[in-house]
Design an enzyme around this catalytic site. Structure first.
Site, PDB file in Angstrom:
ATOM      1  N   GLU A 492       2.092   9.167  -8.777  1.00  0.00           N
ATOM      2  CA  GLU A 492       0.796   9.037  -9.300  1.00  0.00           C
ATOM      3  C   GLU A 492       0.306  10.500  -9.235  1.00  0.00           C
ATOM      4  O   GLU A 492       0.174  10.746 -10.662  1.00  0.00           O
ATOM      5  CB  GLU A 492       0.119   8.252  -8.413  1.00  0.00           C
ATOM      6  CG  GLU A 492      -1.485   7.856  -8.815  1.00  0.00           C
ATOM      7  CD  GLU A 492      -1.915   6.814  -8.224  1.00  0.00           C
ATOM      8  OE1 GLU A 492      -1.407   5.929  -7.458  1.00  0.00           O
ATOM      9  OE2 GLU A 492      -3.060   6.337  -8.485  1.00  0.00           O
ATOM     10  N   GLU A 757      -4.444   7.275   3.028  1.00  0.00           N
ATOM     11  CA  GLU A 757      -5.074   6.682   1.698  1.00  0.00           C
ATOM     12  C   GLU A 757      -5.872   5.229   2.455  1.00  0.00           C
ATOM     13  O   GLU A 757      -6.752   4.882   2.008  1.00  0.00           O
ATOM     14  CB  GLU A 757      -3.969   6.130   0.690  1.00  0.00           C
ATOM     15  CG  GLU A 757      -4.644   5.053  -0.339  1.00  0.00           C
ATOM     16  CD  GLU A 757      -3.572   4.915  -1.246  1.00  0.00           C
ATOM     17  OE1 GLU A 757      -2.455   4.976  -1.017  1.00  0.00           O
ATOM     18  OE2 GLU A 757      -3.998   4.533  -2.259  1.00  0.00           O
TER      19      GLU A 757
HETATM   20  C1  BGC Z   1      -5.555   5.970  -6.243  1.00  0.00           C
HETATM   21  C2  BGC Z   1      -6.919   6.276  -5.957  1.00  0.00           C
HETATM   22  C3  BGC Z   1      -7.749   5.904  -7.181  1.00  0.00           C
HETATM   23  C4  BGC Z   1      -7.673   4.142  -7.287  1.00  0.00           C
HETATM   24  C5  BGC Z   1      -8.685   3.935  -8.221  1.00  0.00           C
HETATM   25  C6  BGC Z   1      -5.350   4.528  -6.818  1.00  0.00           C
HETATM   26  O1  BGC Z   1      -4.121   4.326  -7.178  1.00  0.00           O
HETATM   27  O2  BGC Z   1      -4.427   6.298  -5.507  1.00  0.00           O
HETATM   28  O3  BGC Z   1      -7.084   7.390  -5.076  1.00  0.00           O
HETATM   29  O4  BGC Z   1      -9.068   6.436  -6.638  1.00  0.00           O
HETATM   30  O5  BGC Z   1      -6.242   4.230  -7.811  1.00  0.00           O
HETATM   31  O6  BGC Z   1      -9.073   2.644  -7.798  1.00  0.00           O
END
Ligand code: BGC
Length: 907
Positions: A492, A757
Site C-alpha cells: 500500500e 493502524e
Molecule cells: C489506509 C489508511 C487510509 C484508508 C482510507 C487504508 O487502506 O491504510 O490509512 O486512510 O485506507 O480509508
C-alpha cells in the site's frame, strides 16, 4: 554602583532559503528567506532587518546587494521574507547575508554568507532520457522450480549506465543535475554522488519530475573521468500501491535516466556531459530491485571498476535514447531521503531449520547491511517482518503481496551486502543460508526516511508516556518517505490525505517538515481532479478516488497548518487556486450547506472501534465548515479581504445548517459519538451557550464506555484538545492513561515501538487482527502527540500567531504526572517548558528565544499567590480553560528563561 553593560546586539544565525540550508536548486517563486535572531538576555527582539543578495561573491563580501538590497526594513519578521529583487537567472548562484537591528536599535554585523542556486529552466536542459528498455534476462526465480511466479517474472535487472569523458583543465566548479523515471544512484569516478537514497523521490511523474543538484567539483580529476548510474524501477515502473497486478502500469514500463554534468573552468569556459546516445549500458549484480518486493544481487555478475576510469566497456550495449518531452523538471523542493540511523541487533536466535531470526527492538523503515564470508555461490536470503508468530517465526501475513525479501549470491571471501532500491517496514529479519554463525557485529539495520530534522522533545515522570512519545515519532519516521504514507510495509504505502491531515500538527512539532510537506502539497495539487475535488491519495496512482470527507479537506488543513507552524505564506499563495477550486466544488455539490453529496469513498471516522456510529453527514459538514473558517483566515493572510468576507459568510451558513440539523436545544449532538462531540467542539460548531453542556455530554459518552475512547482517524486528533479546551483536562488524562482496549497504552503494553493502524492490531485474547489490513506502523492514531506539546507542555501558538512569534505557554498538569519537560525548536528558536508538581507547589520554567513573546499562564489553587522568580506578581488573573473553577496567573514575558511558582491547582 556600575550599570550592567547592555547585552551585545542580536545576531542573525541559521540562514535558510525555502526551508533549506544553502539549497542547490530552488524555483525562483519559492525563494523565501529566514534566519534566527540569536542572543542572550531577556526581552530581546528584532526591530529591523536588511538583506543583500548578490550573484557576485565580491559584491556580497562588500555588502553590495546587486541582485537585491532590501534596505533597512522596520520589521520583526525573520521567518518568511520573500525575495523582491531583480529576476533570478535560471541555474544562477546567489549569495545572501542579513543584518538586524535589535530592541535598543543596535545593529548586528552582517551574517555569515548563505547561498542558493536557482532551478534550471527548460532551456537549461540539454540531456536526453536514456535507458535499456524493459529487458527480461533469464534468471533463476527465487522459488526455484515449480509453477511460474508472476511476481518474479515481472522483476527485471537494474541497468548500469556509464560514460567516459576527458577533462582538460583545472575545474573551478561542477554541478550534476540528475533525475530518473524510477530510482537512480549516480556515480563519478568510482564514488557515489551525494548521500541521498531512493532519489529522485516520488511524484506523479506524468505531471512533474523532481531532479537533484549535486556539487561534484571535488570528484573530478584531470584526464579521463567516468560518470555512471544504477537505475531501478522504484515508484515509476515497479510494484506500488495495493494492486500487485498493475506493476509497471502506473507511470511507465521501464526506468530511464537523465543527467547533465556542467563543468566550469577558471577561464570562464565550460564543458557539458549529458545523457545521450554516447552512454553505454549493461546489467550487473542487481538482478532485481523493487520497493515492495525486495532486492536481489548476484555478486559474481558485478564488473569491478565499471564506474571508474581505466575500465574496458567494449562489450557494453548501446542505450535507448529519447528526447525530453514537455513534462516539467523541477528542482526537488523536499528534503532527500537518507540513511538516518543504524540500529544494532538486540537479539539473534536460530530456529529449528538453522535460520537466524534477528530482533532489532524497533519497528523501522529501511533495510539491513550484512557481512557475508563464505564460499562462492553462498546464497543468503533475508525476509523482513513487523512481528513474530507464536512459534517464533516471522509473521508476514499482514504484508499482503509485499515480499520484503532481499537475496544475495556471494562470491568467495568477505563481502558486504546492502540493498539500495527497496524499502522494508520491519522489526524482525530472518536470515537463511548464512554461512556459519551470524555475529551481531556483522549486521545492522539501516533506518531510511526523508531527512526531517528533530524539532520536538518530551519527557515526563511516566515511562509509558515517554514510550508513547517515542512511538509517535517512530510512526512519523516510518512513513515520511518522500511523501507521507500510511504504512511502510504492506502493498500500500500511499500518501493518504486523511492520515496526513490528522497528524500534520503533531508532525510539525516533532520534526521540521516545512519543506517535506511543501513538496507533497504539490503532489496533492497535481492529483486534484478537474472538478476541484482533492484526491484521497497523492501522488496520484491508478486511482481517481477523491473528495472523501476528512481526506480531501487535508488540501486546506495542511497548508494552513504549515502557515501557522512555520509562518510560511508562500505555501498559502501557491495553493490558493487549488484550495479555491475545492471550496467551489463543495459548494456546487451541496447548495443547502449540508455536505451530503460528492462524498467519494466516504471513509467517515475510519477504523473507529466497534461500529462507526458517527453520522456521515455530520462529519462531512463539520469538515466543510472547518475548511470555510480556515479559508477566511487564509484569504486575510494573502491579502484578499473580499474573499475572506465571502468565506466567513459561507462558514456562517454551514454553521447554521449544522446546528439546525445536528445540534439539539440542550447541546446534544446527533449520533452522540465521541467523534461527533470532539469535531463539533474543536471546529467551533456548537453555539457558545451550549458548549459547556456539549462538553459534558462528551464526558458522559466517554464515561459510558468505561473511560475508553471510540474515535477513529477523523476524531482521534481533536478528542483530547476538545476536552482540555472545555474544562475537562482530567478526562483527557484519564483517557490517555487508560490501559484497556482500545487505548494507546494497550499497544505499548503489548510491546509496540510504533503506532499501530488499529487499536486491536494484536490482542492477548484474539491475537492478530485480520491480515487484510493490520499495519503496525501507521501514524494516524499518533495524532495525540499534538496534545502532549500543546497541553501537557503547554507550548501553543497565540491566536493569530504564525511561526510562533507569539506564544501562549499554558501547561496543563494532571493525571499521575509529577513532572514534564520538553521543547519545540520553532523557526524562531527553542521554546522550552518544564514543570513539576510536588503536591503543594507547582513550578514552571519557561525558555523563549529572542523575538518571541509569550503569555505564560500558570494554573493554581491560588492564582494571586503565583510569583515569578523575581517575586513579581501576575499581570492578570483569568479562568483556566483546562479545568472548571480553576484560575490561572498571567505573566507577559519576552525572551530568556523565566521561572514561576505557586500553590498547585486543585479541582
Ligand atoms: C489506509 C489508511 C487510509 C484508508 C482510507 C487504508 O487502506 O491504510 O490509512 O486512510 O485506507 O480509508
Amino acid at each position: 554602583m556600575t550599570q550592567p553593560s547592555p547585552p551585545p546586539p542580536l545576531t542573525p544565525v541559521g540562514l535558510r532559503c525555502a526551508h533549506q540550508v544553502n539549497p542547490l536548486g530552488v524555483a525562483p517563486g519559492r525563494v523565501r528567506l529566514s534566519w534566527r535572531p540569536d542572543g542572550a538576555g531577556r526581552g530581546r527582539a528584532q526591530r529591523g532587518y536588511q538583506i543583500v543578495v548578490a550573484a557576485d561573491q565580491a559584491d556580497l563580501v562588500r555588502g553590495y546587494g546587486t541582485s537585491w538590497d532590501s534596505g533597512r526594513v522596520a520589521s520583526a519578521e525573520s521567518a518568511d521574507v520573500e525575495y523582491l529583487g531583480r529576476p533570478l537567472a535560471p541555474g544562477g548562484r546567489y549569495g545572501w547575508r542579513v543584518r538586524i537591528w535589535d530592541e535598543r536599535g543596535a545593529v548586528s554585523g552582517w551574517s555569515e554568507p548563505a547561498w542558493f542556486e536557482v532551478e534550471l529552466d527548460p532551456g537549461g536542459w540539454r540531456a536526453s532520457w536514456i535507458g535499456l528498455g524493459r529487458v527480461r534476462e533469464s534468471f533463476r526465480p527465487p522459488d526455484g522450480p515449480g509453477p511460474v511466479d508472476p511476481v518474479a517474472r515481472a522483476l527485471t535487472p537494474a541497468p548500469y549506465l556509464r560514460r567516459a569523458f576527458t577533462v582538460g583543465q583545472p575545474v573551478s566548479a561542477a554541478r550534476l543535475y540528475v533525475t530518473a523515471l524510477g530510482l537512480y544512484e549516480a556515480r563519478l569516478n568510482g564514488r557515489r554522488v551525494g548521500d541521498a537514497v531512493l532519489a529522485p523521490g516520488w511524484t506523479d511523474y506524468a505531471r512533474r519530475i523532481p531532479y537533484q543538484t549535486y556539487d561534484v567539483t571535488g570528484l573530478l580529476r584531470p584526464g579521463e573521468n567516468v560518470i555512471g548510474a544504477l537505475l531501478a524501477d522504484g515508484w515509476y515502473s515497479g510494484f506500488a500501491g495495493f494492486d500487485a497486478k498493475r506493476a509497471g502500469a502506473h507511470y511507465g514500463a521501464a526506468p530511464e535516466f537523465l543527467a547533465q554534468l556542467v563543468i566550469r573552468f577558471g577561464d570562464g569556459t565550460d564543458q557539458w556531459v549529458v545523457t545521450d546516445h554516447r552512454w553505454r549500458a549493461r546489467f550487473g549484480a542487481i538482478r532485481h530491485a523493487d520497493l515492495l518486493m525486495g532486492e536481489c544481487h548476484d555478486l559474481a555478475l558485478e564488473s569491478r571498476g565499471w564506474d571508474a576510469p581505466g575500465f574496458d566497456a567494449d562489450d557494453w550495449h548501446d542505450v535507448r535514447c529519447r528526447d525530453r518531452d514537455g513534462r516539467p523538471l523541477v528542482a526537488d523542493p523536499g528534503p532527500p531521503i537518507r540513511v538516518a540511523q543504524e540500529i544494532a541487533p538486540r537479539r539473534i536466535v536460530r530456529d529449528a531449520a538453522g535460520r537466524h531470526i534477528i530482533d532489532f527492538g524497533q519497528n523501522l523503515p529501511g533495510w539491513l547491511r550484512i557481512k557475508i564470508d563464505g564460499p562462492a555461490g553462498t546464497c543468503v536470503r533475508i525476509r523482513h517482518a513487523e512481528a513474530l508468530a507464536a512459534d517464533g517465526s516471522l509473521y508476514t501475513d499482514n504484508l499482503r503481496t509485499a515480499r520484503q525479501t532481499d537475496e544475495v549470491t556471494a562470491t568467495a571471501g568477505a563481502q558486504i551486502f546492502e540493498p539500495r532500491f527497496t524499502l522494508h517496514g520491519f522489526r524482525y529479519a530472518e536470515v537463511s543460508g548464512y554461512p556459519g554463525e551470524l555475529d551481531p557485529a556483522d549486521v545492522v539495520a539501516r533506518v531510511v526516511h526523508s531527512d526531517i530534522p528533530v524539532t520536538g522533545s518530551f519527557a515526563s515522570s511516566q515511562p509509558w508516556l515517554n514510550q508513547l512519545f517515542a512511538n509517535i515519532d517512530w510512526g512519523q519516521r516510518g512513513n515520511f518517505i518522500s511523501v507521507p504514507t500510511d504504512c511502510p510495509q504492506r502493498d500500500e504505502r500511499l500518501g493518504w490525505l486523511g492520515d496526513a491531515q490528522v497528524f500534520a500538527r503533531t508532525a510539525c512539532y516533532n520534526r521540521d517538515v516545512a519543506a517535506f510537506f511543501g513538496k507533497w502539497l504539490d503532489d496533492v495539487a497535481d492529483a486534484q481532479l478537474p472538478s476541484g475535488a482533492f484526491p484521497d491519495i497523492a501522488p496520484r496512482l491508478n486511482l481517481e478516488w477523491a473528495g472523501a470527507p476528512g481526506w480531501g479537506d487535508g488540501g486546506v488543513i495542511i497548508p494552513w497548518t504549515l502557515y501557522r507552524m512555520y509562518g510560511d505564506r508562500g505555501v498559502l499563495r501557491r495553493h490558493l487556486a487549488a484550495m479555491t477550486a475545492w471550496m467551489d466544488f463543495l459548494e456546487k455539490g451541496n447548495p443547502d450547506y449540508l455536505r451530503t453529496r460528492d462524498l467519494g469513498n466516504n471513509y467517515n471516522d475510519w477504523l473507529a472501534p466497534g461500529e462507526d456510529r458517527t453520522s456521515r453527514e455530520l462529519l462531512a459538514t463539520a469538515y466543510w465548515a472547518h475548511d470555510a473558517a480556515l479559508m477566511a483566515e487564509i484569504a486575510e493572510v494573502v491579502g484578499r479581504p473580499g474573499d475572506a468576507a465571502g468565506y466567513r459568510a459561507l462558514r456562517s451558513k454551514i454553521g447554521s445548517a449544522f446546528t439546525d440539523a445536528f445540534v439539539s436545544a440542550d447541546g446534544r449532538i446527533a449520533s452522540g459519538t465521541q467523534t461527533a462531540y470532539a469535531l463539533g467542539l474543536h471546529m467551533g460548531l456548537i453555539p457558545g451557550e451550549l458548549r459547556q453542556a456539549a462538553a459534558g455530554y462528551l464526558v458522559d459518552a466517554i464515561a459510558s464506555e468505561g473511560w475508553r475512547l471510540t474515535t477513529g482517524f477523523a476524531g482521534v486528533g481533536c478528542l483530547l484538545p476538545a476536552l482540555s479546551g472545555h474544562g475537562h483536562t482530567s478526562v483527557a488524562y484519564r483517557l490517555l492513561a487508560q490501559d484497556a482496549l482500545p487505548s494507546w497504552r494497550y499497544m505499548i503494553d503489548q510491546g509496540a515501538t510504533t503506532i499501530w493502524e488499529r487499536w486491536d492490531g494484536w490482542t492477548r485474547a484474539a491475537g492478530f487482527q485480520s491480515p487484510l489490513m493490520n499495519s503496525f506502523n501507521h501514524y494516524a492514531l499518533g495524532a495525540v502527540g499534538e496534545w502532549l506539546y500543546r497541553f501537557v507542555l503547554g507550548i501553543e501558538l497565540a491566536p493569530g500567531a504564525a511561526g510562533f512569534d507569539r506564544v501562549i505557554l499554558r501547561p496543563h498538569p494532571g493525571g499521575q504526572l509529577r513532572w514534564a519537560r520538553g521543547s519545540y525548536r520553532s523557526v524562531r528558536g527553542l521554546i522550552a517548558s518544564e514543570w513539576d508538581n510536588d503536591g503543594e507547589t507547582f513550578r514552571l520554567r519557561a525558555g523563549l528565544p529572542p523575538n518571541v513573546t509569550a503569555s505564560v499562564r500558570v494554573p493554581s489553587g491560588d492564582a494571586r499567590a503565583v510569583r515569578d522568580a523575581t517575586g513579581g506578581p501576575p499581570a492578570a488573573i483569568a479562568d483556566f480553560p483546562g479545568a472548571a473553577g480553576v484560575q490561572e496567573a498571567v505573566f507577559e514575558v519576552g525572551s530568556g528563561v523565566h521561572e514561576f511558582s505557586g500553590p498547585v491547582m486543585t479541582e
